[in-house]
Every structure is written in structure tokens, then in C-alpha cells.
Scaffold this motif. Structure first.
Motif, mmCIF file in Angstrom:
data_model
loop_
_atom_site.group_PDB
_atom_site.id
_atom_site.type_symbol
_atom_site.label_atom_id
_atom_site.label_comp_id
_atom_site.label_asym_id
_atom_site.label_seq_id
_atom_site.Cartn_x
_atom_site.Cartn_y
_atom_site.Cartn_z
ATOM 1 N N GLU A 197 0.849 -1.191 0.000
ATOM 2 C CA GLU A 197 0.000 0.000 0.000
ATOM 3 C C GLU A 197 0.884 1.239 0.000
ATOM 4 N N THR A 198 0.560 2.216 -0.824
ATOM 5 C CA THR A 198 1.220 3.512 -0.779
ATOM 6 C C THR A 198 0.267 4.534 -0.148
ATOM 7 N N TRP A 199 0.811 5.644 0.281
ATOM 8 C CA TRP A 199 -0.002 6.637 0.978
ATOM 9 C C TRP A 199 -0.830 7.479 0.025
ATOM 10 N N SER A 200 -0.559 7.350 -1.251
ATOM 11 C CA SER A 200 -1.316 8.086 -2.264
ATOM 12 C C SER A 200 -0.925 7.550 -3.630
ATOM 13 N N CYS A 201 -1.858 7.598 -4.573
ATOM 14 C CA CYS A 201 -1.576 7.183 -5.951
ATOM 15 C C CYS A 201 -2.380 8.080 -6.876
ATOM 16 N N GLY A 202 -1.692 8.894 -7.667
ATOM 17 C CA GLY A 202 -2.377 9.866 -8.514
ATOM 18 C C GLY A 202 -3.247 9.245 -9.586
ATOM 19 N N THR A 203 -2.684 8.291 -10.341
ATOM 20 C CA THR A 203 -3.488 7.642 -11.380
ATOM 21 C C THR A 203 -4.612 6.822 -10.763
ATOM 22 N N GLY A 204 -4.380 6.307 -9.532
ATOM 23 C CA GLY A 204 -5.423 5.567 -8.832
ATOM 24 C C GLY A 204 -6.551 6.474 -8.369
ATOM 25 N N CYS A 205 -6.217 7.674 -7.938
ATOM 26 C CA CYS A 205 -7.251 8.635 -7.547
ATOM 27 C C CYS A 205 -8.096 9.030 -8.749
ATOM 28 N N VAL A 206 -7.447 9.233 -9.895
ATOM 29 C CA VAL A 206 -8.197 9.545 -11.113
ATOM 30 C C VAL A 206 -9.133 8.394 -11.471
ATOM 31 N N ALA A 207 -8.612 7.164 -11.415
ATOM 32 C CA ALA A 207 -9.440 5.996 -11.723
ATOM 33 C C ALA A 207 -10.628 5.891 -10.777
ATOM 34 N N SER A 208 -10.404 6.176 -9.515
ATOM 35 C CA SER A 208 -11.469 6.084 -8.519
ATOM 36 C C SER A 208 -12.534 7.150 -8.736
ATOM 37 N N VAL A 209 -12.108 8.358 -9.058
ATOM 38 C CA VAL A 209 -13.049 9.443 -9.341
ATOM 39 C C VAL A 209 -13.915 9.111 -10.557
ATOM 40 N N LEU A 210 -13.286 8.645 -11.617
ATOM 41 C CA LEU A 210 -14.039 8.372 -12.850
ATOM 42 C C LEU A 210 -15.043 7.237 -12.648
ATOM 43 N N THR A 211 -14.670 6.235 -11.868
ATOM 44 C CA THR A 211 -15.625 5.158 -11.625
ATOM 45 C C THR A 211 -16.771 5.623 -10.727
ATOM 46 N N ASP A 212 -16.472 6.514 -9.783
ATOM 47 C CA ASP A 212 -17.545 7.046 -8.944
ATOM 48 C C ASP A 212 -18.538 7.845 -9.797
ATOM 49 N N TYR A 213 -18.022 8.621 -10.730
ATOM 50 C CA TYR A 213 -18.916 9.354 -11.631
ATOM 51 C C TYR A 213 -19.682 8.379 -12.537
#
Length: 270
Positions: A197-213
Motif C-alpha cells: 500500500e502507498t499513501w497516495s496514488c495519482g493515477t489511482g485517484c483519477v481511476a477512482s473518481v471516474l468510476t464514482d462518476y
């Protein structure tokens, strides 16, 4: 032995060692040395390693390596950190957009002392599979939703999903997401290549946002809460055809500068 000068940065806890390689002095194929540098006991310690190199047409070129020493796909937080490093080198002005090269193509970016804005690649679509969602935001990501993010064993479950044969030989990164409210999500990520686990992942945050939308069709500007702080993501949906104008925004923090050589610890890395 020749010393290698490096700078360490972090983007919301996702940390990187960066080397100015515009002179080509660092051997970009020396995966053992990269792994050594990233090791948190024998080396400097980092989730990833980057080389800032010359570009014939653009401000610079970014090469990204996972902490296992292998060159990898795009890293969003790494991209923001290398922009801050480029500003430190005098390559990037404050408040103006510019372009740099990365493995997944060109990226626009803008530097501000408080935050870095980075334009990500367009995303063509989202696939529902394995009980979650799969998409490529510069790196491949699987997104799984949970009501209790703190209770998730990110290391164990993330590793199991990361190696699922359905994602192919290279596997993928795995994100666990809880929707806090409209436009506000929390994310924890297991990253391949780091294998933790990392403390943050930029491409992962983008992926998570797009799936939430994709799931809820609500607003297009998100706050994303990660272990190392907060990021912002905004985008333009293209109906069922995907997403464009995807911007990742957040801090990129200089930690320290140092020098490292090919020390005795390298033998332990083999």
C-alpha cells in the motif's frame, strides 16, 4: 566511485527520488541501482524513482521506475513532483502551462508553490469486471468499493487482486474506495511494482473518481482523501465514450537533496 546527486520529493505521502539526467550520466538501464536507491533500509527510500531527461520538442522528458527497479507506466503524483523539480531547476515558470513527455504521451502541467496541476491522458472507457471496475488512466487500475475503508486489509486483498489472471501478465494496481458524499471520496491503493500500500496514488485517484462518476453521474469536480492528504480531480465526460480534460491537482513537496554511490548494499539486492 561516482556520486549520484538526487532530490527527494513527495506528493501527499507518495515519495520519489529524482535525478537530473539531462547529461545522460545516469545509466537508465541500471535496474539494480534504482532498486537499491528506493530501498527503505539500504538506500534512500522511495515508492518510485524518476529521471528528468532532455526532450527535443518539449520542456523535458520524464522516465518513471517502480521501487522494484523496473521502468513502469505513468505515475500521476510522480508527474506532479517532477514538475516541482523542473521548476527548481529553472525549466518551468510559475503560473504558466507547459508540456512534457512521459511514457503515455504528452502532459500539460502548471506550477504553483501551493499546488501542481497535471493533465492526464484521456480515458476511453470503464469495464465492469471481477466485482469492480477496470480502466487505464496512464497505468492500469482496478477499483473496488467498500463501506468501511479502514477495515480493508489492503496488503493482503490488494496483492491477491493485483495478480488476478483476468488483468493479464502485468497485473494492475488496486484501489479500495468509499464514497463520503457527492464529489468526496476516500481511497487506499495497493501499487504493483511497490507491492504494498502507498499513501497516495495519482493515477489511482483519477481511476477512482471516474468510476464514482460512472456509477453515480453526479458532479465533475472531486476531492479525494488519501492517507497522505488530499488531491483534487476534475474532468469532462464524453457521454458513453469516455472522459477528457482530466486534471489532477495537489501539493508536491521537496524533502531533501543528497548524494549516493553504488555501495555495499547493492550486493544484498541481487
Amino acid at each position: 566511485m561516482q556520486n549520484t546527486t538526487f532530490h527527494k520529493y513527495h506528493g501527499t505521502g507518495n515519495d520519489f527520488v529524482i535525478v537530473d539526467n539531462r547529461d545522460g550520466a545516469f545509466d537508465a538501464n541500471d535496474t539494480l541501482f534504482v532498486k537499491y536507491i528506493c530501498h527503505r533500509r539500504f538506500g534512500v527510500g522511495a515508492d518510485g524513482f524518476m529521471l528528468l531527461e532532455k526532450s527535443k520538442k518539449h520542456t523535458f522528458s520524464m522516465r518513471y521506475y517502480n521501487s522494484d527497479g523496473n521502468e513502469s507506466t505513468m505515475c500521476g503524483n510522480g508527474g506532479r513532483c517532477i514538475v516541482a523539480f523542473a521548476h527548481k531547476l529553472g525549466l518551468v515558470p510559475t503560473g504558466e502551462l507547459f508540456e512534457f513527455e512521459a511514457i503515455d504521451g504528452l502532459h500539460e502541467a502548471g506550477y504553483d508553490p501551493e499546488h501542481i496541476r497535471l493533465k492526464m491522458i484521456d480515458v476511453s472507457g470503464i469495464e465492469e469486471m471481477a466485482g469492480g471496475y477496470f480502466l487505464n488512466t496512464g497505468s492500469p487500475h482496478f477499483v473496488s468499493y467498500t463501506e468501511d475503508l479502514d477495515a480493508v486489509d489492503v496488503f493482503t486483498l490488494g496483492r491477491s487482486l493485483r495478480n488476478n489472471k483476468v488483468f493479464g501478465e502485468g497485473g494492475c494496481n488496486v484501489n479500495f474506495v468509499t464514497s463520503q458524499s457527492e464529489g468526496d471520496i476516500s481511497v487506499r491503493t495497493y501499487e504493483r511494482g511497490v507491492e504494498d500500500e502507498t499513501w497516495s496514488c495519482g493515477t489511482g485517484c483519477v481511476a477512482s473518481v471516474l468510476t464514482d462518476y460512472y456509477k453515480n453521474r453526479q458532479i465533475r469536480n472531486y476531492q479525494v482523501n488519501v492517507r497522505g492528504g488530499q488531491l483534487k480531480v476534475e474532468f469532462t465526460p464524453l457521454g458513453d465514450q469516455g472522459y477528457k480534460d482530466i486534471w489532477l491537482e495537489g501539493p508536491a513537496t521537496f524533502v531533501f537533496k543528497g548524494e549516493i554511490t553504488r555501495g555495499e548494499g547493492l550486493e544484498l539486492m541481487k
